[in-house]
Every structure is written in C-alpha cells, then in structure tokens.
Design an enzyme around this catalytic site. Sequence first.
Site, PDB file in Angstrom:
ATOM      1  N   HIS A   1       0.819  -1.208   0.000  1.00  0.00           N
ATOM      2  CA  HIS A   1       0.000   0.000   0.000  1.00  0.00           C
ATOM      3  C   HIS A   1       0.857   1.263   0.000  1.00  0.00           C
ATOM      4  O   HIS A   1       0.350   2.373   0.148  1.00  0.00           O
ATOM      5  CB  HIS A   1      -0.911  -0.035   1.240  1.00  0.00           C
ATOM      6  CG  HIS A   1      -2.058   0.912   1.198  1.00  0.00           C
ATOM      7  ND1 HIS A   1      -2.237   1.916   2.122  1.00  0.00           N
ATOM      8  CD2 HIS A   1      -3.099   1.022   0.335  1.00  0.00           C
ATOM      9  CE1 HIS A   1      -3.335   2.586   1.850  1.00  0.00           C
ATOM     10  NE2 HIS A   1      -3.875   2.074   0.770  1.00  0.00           N
TER      11      HIS A   1
ATOM     12  N   ASP B   1      -0.843  16.726  20.268  1.00  0.00           N
ATOM     13  CA  ASP B   1      -0.343  17.940  20.922  1.00  0.00           C
ATOM     14  C   ASP B   1       0.446  18.755  19.894  1.00  0.00           C
ATOM     15  O   ASP B   1       0.060  18.866  18.735  1.00  0.00           O
ATOM     16  CB  ASP B   1       0.512  17.584  22.140  1.00  0.00           C
ATOM     17  CG  ASP B   1      -0.302  16.912  23.242  1.00  0.00           C
ATOM     18  OD1 ASP B   1      -1.541  16.985  23.183  1.00  0.00           O
ATOM     19  OD2 ASP B   1       0.296  16.309  24.145  1.00  0.00           O
TER      20      ASP B   1
ATOM     21  N   LYS C   1       3.279   4.399  -1.177  1.00  0.00           N
ATOM     22  CA  LYS C   1       3.402   5.337  -2.293  1.00  0.00           C
ATOM     23  C   LYS C   1       4.720   6.080  -2.085  1.00  0.00           C
ATOM     24  O   LYS C   1       4.819   6.952  -1.219  1.00  0.00           O
ATOM     25  CB  LYS C   1       2.253   6.347  -2.333  1.00  0.00           C
ATOM     26  CG  LYS C   1       0.879   5.719  -2.558  1.00  0.00           C
ATOM     27  CD  LYS C   1       0.152   5.519  -1.270  1.00  0.00           C
ATOM     28  CE  LYS C   1      -1.230   4.951  -1.507  1.00  0.00           C
ATOM     29  NZ  LYS C   1      -1.809   4.372  -0.291  1.00  0.00           N
TER      30      LYS C   1
ATOM     31  N   HIS D   1      -9.354  11.386   1.938  1.00  0.00           N
ATOM     32  CA  HIS D   1      -8.481  10.215   1.859  1.00  0.00           C
ATOM     33  C   HIS D   1      -7.169  10.462   2.608  1.00  0.00           C
ATOM     34  O   HIS D   1      -6.277   9.619   2.606  1.00  0.00           O
ATOM     35  CB  HIS D   1      -8.213   9.899   0.376  1.00  0.00           C
ATOM     36  CG  HIS D   1      -7.552   8.587   0.122  1.00  0.00           C
ATOM     37  ND1 HIS D   1      -6.234   8.477  -0.271  1.00  0.00           N
ATOM     38  CD2 HIS D   1      -8.024   7.317   0.194  1.00  0.00           C
ATOM     39  CE1 HIS D   1      -5.924   7.206  -0.441  1.00  0.00           C
ATOM     40  NE2 HIS D   1      -6.985   6.476  -0.162  1.00  0.00           N
TER      41      HIS D   1
ATOM     42  N   LYS E   1      -4.403  10.736   5.483  1.00  0.00           N
ATOM     43  CA  LYS E   1      -4.065   9.871   6.621  1.00  0.00           C
ATOM     44  C   LYS E   1      -3.121  10.667   7.518  1.00  0.00           C
ATOM     45  O   LYS E   1      -1.896  10.615   7.362  1.00  0.00           O
ATOM     46  CB  LYS E   1      -3.408   8.587   6.132  1.00  0.00           C
ATOM     47  CG  LYS E   1      -4.253   7.833   5.076  1.00  0.00           C
ATOM     48  CD  LYS E   1      -3.398   7.436   3.920  1.00  0.00           C
ATOM     49  CE  LYS E   1      -4.113   6.886   2.724  1.00  0.00           C
ATOM     50  NZ  LYS E   1      -5.369   6.280   2.799  1.00  0.00           N
TER      51      LYS E   1
ATOM     52  N   ASP F   1      16.867  10.862  -7.591  1.00  0.00           N
ATOM     53  CA  ASP F   1      18.308  11.090  -7.406  1.00  0.00           C
ATOM     54  C   ASP F   1      18.764  10.917  -5.965  1.00  0.00           C
ATOM     55  O   ASP F   1      19.840  11.404  -5.587  1.00  0.00           O
ATOM     56  CB  ASP F   1      18.703  12.483  -7.911  1.00  0.00           C
ATOM     57  CG  ASP F   1      18.636  12.590  -9.429  1.00  0.00           C
ATOM     58  OD1 ASP F   1      18.610  11.538 -10.095  1.00  0.00           O
ATOM     59  OD2 ASP F   1      18.593  13.722  -9.943  1.00  0.00           O
TER      60      ASP F   1
END
EC number: 2.7.8.-
Length: 475
Positions: free
Chosen positions: A217, A400, A219, A393, A395, A224
């Site tokens: 899952h 704090d 990404k 979508h 996440k 470089d």
Amino acid sequence: MIWATIALLVFIFQIATILLLEFRQPSKAVAWLFILFILPVIGFVMYYFLAKEYRTRRKIRQCGIVPEEMRLTAFRRCKLVHRPSDMHNGEFAHQERLFRLLQNSTLSPITGCNQTEILTDGKATFGAILQAMEGARHHIHLEYYTIRHDEIGEKFKELMIRKARAGVEVRLIYDGIGSYELSESYLKELHQAGIRTECFLTPRLAFFEKRMNYRNHRKIVVVDGIVGFVGGINIGDEYLGRDRRLGFWRDTHLKVEGDAVYFLQEVFMKDWWFTAKEKLSDPAYLPEHNCLSDEQVQIVSSGPNSASEEILECIFAALSVAKTRIYIATPYFIPDDSLLMALRIAALSGVDVRIIIPQVADTKVVLAASLSFVEELLTAGVRIFRYQKGFIHAKVVLVDHLLASVGTANLDLRSFYSNFELNALLFDVKPMERLEADFMRDLDDSREVTLSEFQRRPLRRKAGQVLARMLAPLL
C-alpha cells in the site's frame, strides 16, 4: 450417519485450525469463524488462501535485503538525533520514554537535516512530483499501490519514458491487486524505453502462495536520492477530483528533501530486492546532499516482513502521552482495541480528540465498519466529524505539538497488520502548523456527529454496522 460424523469432524478441524493460527488476534479469529459458520466449506477455503499467515509471514520476513554497506552509508551521511534534548520540540524534554520507543521500535532513526513541504491535494502533489522527476539526472524510483492508465497516468508514463531515453535509470514497483487494471500496453511502452517494472505479488502468485492478504500500500517516489515523496495519493485521475461519485478528493502528501530520503530509498531498495531479486548497492543511490533546513523527520515502515507493527506502536505510544489534543483524519477508521482504548482514555482525561471520517466513501462496507465505533467514542467525549466537500483520503495524526504522522497507513487493522505501509513522523512546528491549519479547514467542510442524532439511526443501519464490525478484521 457416518457422513454426518465426518462432516462434524471436518468442521471441528476447521474451527480448531483457525483458533490455533489466529490466537494472537482473537477478533480476526471471530470474524473468520463467523464466515465459517455461514459458509462451512467455502469459508475455510477462503481462509486458507486469503488469510492463513503462519508460514507465509515467516517467508515474507526473509524478503527485503539492503547491503549493509549501503545502510552504513546512510547512517554516516545523516545528522542523527540521539537524545530527547537534541529535539527542537521542547515537549520531548519530558517524553524520554516516547523518544526511546521511536528509536527502538523502528529501523529508521530520527534524522535532523530535512526540509519538508505539505501537499494537500492531487494537483499540488502531481505537480511537485512531475517537476522533481523532470529534474532527475541519475535515477527515478517509484512505488505505488494503484497506477491507472488514465490522463495523469499517461503524463507519468510519458515523462518516465522521456527521462529513461535521456539516460536516467527508472524503476517502478506496482501492487498486483491495487493496479490489477493497469494495461499491458502501458507496461510494454515502459519496457521498450528501458524502464524496469516489477509487480509486487501478482494476483496469481499471491493466490497460490497464499499471500492475497498482503498488499503493498506504499506510495514512494525518490529522485536522485535527494528528493522524496510519501503520502496518500496514488497515480489516478480520481485524485484530481474526476471521480463522478466521490467528487472532490481531499488528500495529504509529503515532499521531503534531506536525510529522511535515504530511508525512503532504503524501503524502496528492500521492496525492489523482493520483487526483482536485484540488490541496489551503488552509493550513487545515497548521495551526499546540501542541508537545506534542520527539520527533524523519521520514516517508519511496517508490513508482514516487520518484526512488529511499528506504525501502530508509534501511533499508540503518541496517543497515550497526549495532554491537550489529538486530531485524526482517515478515510478508513477500524482501530484495534489498543487504539480504541487510547482514544477513549484520552477523551475521558480531557484531551481534545477530534476525528474526521468520510461522509461518502469508496467502500460502503468499510464505512459501515467505521461507523460502528462512533457511538462508544462519542460517549467517551471524542468528537466525530464527517467530511462533506467530497471524499477525504488523507491519513494524518496530530498529537499535541509533539509530533505529526503523514503517510500511507489508514487507522485500520489492514494497514496495521497486513499491508506494507510507510509513514513519516514530523516533529517541527512549521509542518505541524500547516497540518493543523489544513485540519481546521477540513472541519469547516465537515459536519459534526452528535450522540443523540447517531442513536436515532434506522435499525437496518445499526444491523449493517454490527455485521460490518464483526467482519472488520478482514476488511
């Protein structure tokens, strides 16, 4: 009579097998037993091919090899944070236990020479990634759960091909389940340009090796070895708000330059070895860089090849020490018992706990499972909001002014226990203030759920949520 006895013995064997293999996760065992009672034979076959983990998990743990000299190079070239007193964030002066956990439960250190940029939608994210790829001189490494052959997918393909023909090394990893619709013609064009592509567990291989439950899952983009990206956005037009049903797509991605990129690269290198069986050992993949800023960042990865659930442990530890606020945005909210307890205790202790979940979701069963947790959290004083502008979508977790988490992991059981995931922990004021401002704007685009309103939901909806809750460990 004898056939009934045999059937009963087989059924008992199936129950015993599930209980034995899933004793560490009772909720998961209950979910599979529920399916087994409904579909006695088919349910066990599904379990065998989709969820049985005891041997497969050990096998997957053998994957992910990075040459030791490369890892040592990364550590040598980093500005490492060794003590709580070295943190810019003064709150860590009183959080030595949390600091030690962050150091000891993950394979990546807290790095001290980084510059970050928060990207809050598909347009900004794709623009930043394509711009970085355009400037590539040595290599481009991409790893995605979902890649679509649509308009934005075509832009990525054309740029990858152009850079490969200009002499840049281009490697691409895509998940076999998340990218199952990716066309052969798309991949063929990449191969013809000299681009290396690898499928992370093809559906056929995953099925026959009983790894269907494991999905990459992540990404990741590394250019470089200097610029990296991680977050919630895959390659697809829906992330630009072009999905007619979901509409506007709200997401969060992170651009990072500096030390932390070494550890994004390390994760990619492990996954490349697993898929291509090729060790990337050229020091050019971990070049020295100019320290553009001194932001402190930690890369945390987890998956079936991990010794423990590192992302879950880090988030749980942070929630447990919260004093003033916990802000969470997640598209899929299926917490395990530890996170649920931490959120309830925090709210009951006077911490301002707010959670944003979607109003409209891409998966109705998962949304129903998410809503099954709402009443007990509202009762404890947690504030729940449902995003109205489109589909959220992102996440993101803010605790704090201590730390923030941005990455690929949802607050659900699949992300914590089954998927290969990757999050970045941020400790500096600047990115946290930006994430807080984004969260507040999202609250303006959300509707708060009240306990009295939620308790009046129709009986059929309650029943659906109860059923989804029982299946939650499998979603």
